[in-house]
Scaffold this active site. Structure first.
Site, PDB file in Angstrom:
ATOM      1  N   GLU A 193       0.833  -1.218   0.000  1.00  0.00           N
ATOM      2  CA  GLU A 193       0.000   0.000   0.000  1.00  0.00           C
ATOM      3  C   GLU A 193       0.857   1.254   0.000  1.00  0.00           C
ATOM      4  OE1 GLU A 193      -2.005  -0.233   3.728  1.00  0.00           O
ATOM      5  OE2 GLU A 193      -3.333  -1.849   3.121  1.00  0.00           O
TER       6      GLU A 193
ATOM      7  N   CYS B  32      -1.779  33.977   9.774  1.00  0.00           N
ATOM      8  CA  CYS B  32      -1.463  34.698  11.007  1.00  0.00           C
ATOM      9  C   CYS B  32      -1.065  33.763  12.142  1.00  0.00           C
ATOM     10  CB  CYS B  32      -2.644  35.567  11.398  1.00  0.00           C
ATOM     11  SG  CYS B  32      -3.022  36.721  10.089  1.00  0.00           S
TER      12      CYS B  32
ATOM     13  N   TYR C 160       0.824  14.025   0.561  1.00  0.00           N
ATOM     14  CA  TYR C 160       0.409  14.678   1.803  1.00  0.00           C
ATOM     15  C   TYR C 160       0.589  16.189   1.715  1.00  0.00           C
ATOM     16  CZ  TYR C 160       0.809   9.800   3.089  1.00  0.00           C
ATOM     17  OH  TYR C 160       0.684   8.430   3.113  1.00  0.00           O
TER      18      TYR C 160
END
Ligand code: LLP
Length: 413
Positions: free
Chosen positions: A274, A344, A373
């Site tokens: 995987e 911020c 990712y």
């Protein structure tokens, strides 16, 4: 060939200038190389050769429909962890019989959705989950193939947040207790208990720990077979690392697969893997534009239009991503700067104390190895629409996800 190369000082992805892509798609944008995706997938598939196997791409790494379609065409199956990922796989037209469903918290709606689709197998992580799958399967009058994810208690040397194979982790069932779980699972008459799965973590450089886990799993399979279980497949997880720094010593996919073959040949097992990051990681780059330069006290800042909302890995895992100028000008002085976004928070950075060529407002930078990712972990914090995604294939750049709009931001409110 590397996915990124300079041609006449212009950074190219598969023959297309990233500056041209930025002009077309705007910034920040993710750019993926179809060629590299195929090469990485084929590195797995080719190395398995005639060993019965399937490569289930862990789509959590990057679930863009065009990437799923490209990999499905290559023959990939898909490792999913949610109903949303199943929805994506089906939308991309992928074959549901080549899907495995992993994850520690599958809901009954998601299990039902997977049964309806007809996936290959569930990788189960607890006894209550086995019982739930059994009852939902029974209600439909069908059978569900399952593997139980065992936790081989092998520590992988990687970031703590992405290590999953230790006794203290929430994943799988301790390998020392798993035999009892398999025995009790016999009572679930709607389950076909045909597999064992494991996954010990991600961004692993030394395959030794991965192979140690494999050895434990194979030993465990022998035990189960001795007890009369008809174990047909071993899902050995993902986890192979990719190079984020130029001098990273990256495991070679074909060598790793050869080691898997050496251990599994002749055992009458279908070998499943995987991989996520090692397929898509080095195939993607985040292109961003410098907005401002700023100096505070002794600190130098390069402020870009990409932020932690686009790529959270530096903020979350202190991850390193190389940053290259899209146009490499000659004779520029070197600076040491923090590369930061507009969000911020002081946690909003792409790099700390990075030595890099002088960069001016308007310049484009490429944040490398951002295919895995990256976009999937992006958010709209600070009401920042998510970036566009572009796929470069055969010298043609195509937008495969539009930049989000302000209207997208308020949908459903
Ligand atoms: N299989 C399972 C059950 C997994 O949990 C994972 C990743 C994979 C396969 C794929 O692992 P890979 O080949 O990509 O290492 N967000 C983190 C990575 C999280 C990995 C989660 N599980 C990062 O940005 O580093």
């Amino acid at each position: 060939m590397k996915p990124l190369e300079y041609l006449d000082r212009s950074l190219m992805c598969d023959g297309v200038a990233l500056a041209d892509v930025a002009a077309m798609a705007g910034t920040p944008c993710y750019v993926y190389s179809a060629k590299t995706l195929r090469e990485n997938y084929r590195a797995y598939a080719d190395a398995f050769g005639d060993t019965p196997h399937r490569v289930y791409y862990a789509m959590k790494a990057n679930g863009n429909l065009s990437i799923l379609r490209l990999l499905a065409k290559e023959g990939a199956g898909f490792d999913i962890v949610s109903g949303g990922e199943l929805f994506r796989v089906l939308k991309a037209g992928c074959d549901p019989s080549k899907v495995v469903f992993s994850g520690v918290g599958k809901t009954s709606a998601e299990i039902d959705q997977a049964l309806e689709a007809g996936i290959f197998a569930f990788n189960c992580e607890s006894e209550p989950e086995l019982a739930l799958i059994d009852s939902l399967t029974h209600r439909r009058g069908v059978k569900a193939r399952v593997a139980i994810r065992v936790n081989p208690n092998v520590q992988a040397s990687t970031h703590a947040y992405i290590s999953t194979g230790g006794k203290a982790h929430k994943f799988g069932i301790d390998i020392d207790e798993a035999e009892g779980v398999y025995e009790r699972a016999r009572a679930h008459k709607s389950l076909l208990i045909e597999g064992v799965s494991c996954h010990i973590g991600s961004q692993i450089f030394d395959p030794t720990s991965l192979l140690k886990a494999v050895d434990r799993v194979l030993e465990f399979i022998d035990k189960l077979r001795g007890r009369g279980f008809d174990i047909r497949h071993a899902d050995l997880g993902g986890g192979l690392g990719v190079g984020y720094k130029p001098d990273d010593e990256v495991p070679v996919i074909s060598e790793f697969v050869a080691a898997l073959r050496a251990r599994t040949t002749g055992r009458g097992l279908e070998v499943m893997v995987e991989p996520g990051r090692s397929i898509v990681g080095n195939a993607g780059v985040l292109v961003t534009r410098v907005l401002y330069r700023k100096r505070t006290g002794t600190k130098e800042f390069v402020i870009t239009d990409a932020a932690m909302t686009d790529l959270i890995r530096p903020a979350l895992y202190d991850a390193h991503h190389e940053i290259l100028p899209v146009r490499a000008a000659e004779g520029l002085p070197t600076i040491c700067a923090d590369v930061v976004g507009p969000v911020c928070e002081s946690g909003d950075f792409l790099a700390h104390d990075r030595t890099m060529p002088e960069a001016f407002p308007g310049d484009l930078l490429a944040v490398c190895t951002a295919g895995a990712y990256g976009f999937v972990q992006s958010s709209t914090y600070n009401a920042r629409p998510r970036a566009a995604e572009v796929l470069v294939d055969e010298g043609v750049a195509r937008i495969v996800r539009q930049r989000e709009t302000y209207e997208d931001l308020i949908r459903g409110e």
